[in-house]
Scaffold this motif. Sequence first.
Motif, mmCIF file in Angstrom:
data_model
loop_
_atom_site.group_PDB
_atom_site.id
_atom_site.type_symbol
_atom_site.label_atom_id
_atom_site.label_comp_id
_atom_site.label_asym_id
_atom_site.label_seq_id
_atom_site.Cartn_x
_atom_site.Cartn_y
_atom_site.Cartn_z
ATOM 1 N N SER A 68 0.816 4.487 -2.335
ATOM 2 C CA SER A 68 1.056 6.053 -2.560
ATOM 3 C C SER A 68 2.108 6.509 -2.568
ATOM 4 C CB SER A 68 0.553 6.324 -1.146
ATOM 5 O OG SER A 68 0.009 5.342 -0.005
ATOM 6 N N GLY A 94 -0.342 -2.765 -9.248
ATOM 7 C CA GLY A 94 -2.049 -3.043 -8.888
ATOM 8 C C GLY A 94 -2.903 -3.572 -9.458
ATOM 9 N N HIS A 112 0.847 -1.079 0.211
ATOM 10 C CA HIS A 112 0.041 -0.066 0.097
ATOM 11 C C HIS A 112 0.651 1.207 0.009
ATOM 12 C CE1 HIS A 112 -2.283 3.064 1.582
ATOM 13 N NE2 HIS A 112 -3.482 3.095 0.972
ATOM 14 N N THR A 117 -3.226 -6.618 -7.562
ATOM 15 C CA THR A 117 -4.273 -6.559 -6.573
ATOM 16 C C THR A 117 -5.876 -6.507 -7.052
ATOM 17 O OG1 THR A 117 -3.334 -4.850 -5.783
ATOM 18 C CG2 THR A 117 -5.544 -5.115 -4.903
ATOM 19 N N ALA A 168 2.215 6.852 -6.246
ATOM 20 C CA ALA A 168 1.349 7.746 -7.219
ATOM 21 C C ALA A 168 1.275 9.073 -7.050
ATOM 22 C CB ALA A 168 0.096 7.418 -6.360
#
Lengths: 131, 123
Positions: free
Chosen positions: B27, B82, B23, B85, B30
């Motif tokens: 972040s 991503g 996670h 996931t 991103a």
Amino acid sequence: MADPKPIDRPLSPFMLGPYYRFQMTSVSSLLTRITGNALIVSFLLGVWWLLGAAIGGGTFATANGVATSWFGDLVFTLSLLGIWYHYLAGLRHLYYDAGHGLDIKTAEMLGWVCIIGSVALTVLTLIIIQF
Amino acid sequence: MRYLTDRKRAERKGASGTGTEHHWYMSVSAVALAFLIPTFLYVFGHALGQGRDQVAATFGSPFAAILTGLVLFVSMQHFAKGAQTMIEDYTHGSWRRGLVMLVYSLAYVITATGLYALVKMAM
């Protein structure tokens, strides 16, 4: 003894529709995943085009032909919309993660910001790249 | 009261034990992409449709080459994690393992191909 037959539980995206009503929060979240993963198509096309420009000759002619055809225009324009949506939804994710905007009214409003904002930024980008 | 941060309490929990790290990487990448992508869209959109010499000159320049290299590397890592996931949400067993390997491989192939093209155009 545990039941030898595994229970066939419904998976999260397939809960939408038959079990859960469509809502701005769930649909805008699902769109983040769809746009993010779909962007691989334009990366494949874009890297092929870059490789063509590096090698030259027939490789560039073929890759550039596809990249600038109606198909290429469609892929890159939809990708532009997808990347801006994913961009705004990603910023929203960071905002949520910091513990903000989680009340229903704000969360639903932010979903509309992502959708309307991505269309506006797509049009703006298409205009700016002409210059 | 325990003197632990929220992150410290979350670490090693969950099925994989590494969700916090995953996670956090998403972040960080991103935020990096939030800075890189708008400029890259302009460079790429402007070059698309031009002749081979202009395209090679654009991506051969130091700024565009470094920017595109960063976009390729960071976005492909962001994509692989991503997509992982998504795969882990919808599939199980061998399908899950195979598809995760496939998306990571695809991400590395795209990165390597793009970097090769950039090096060739820079020379």
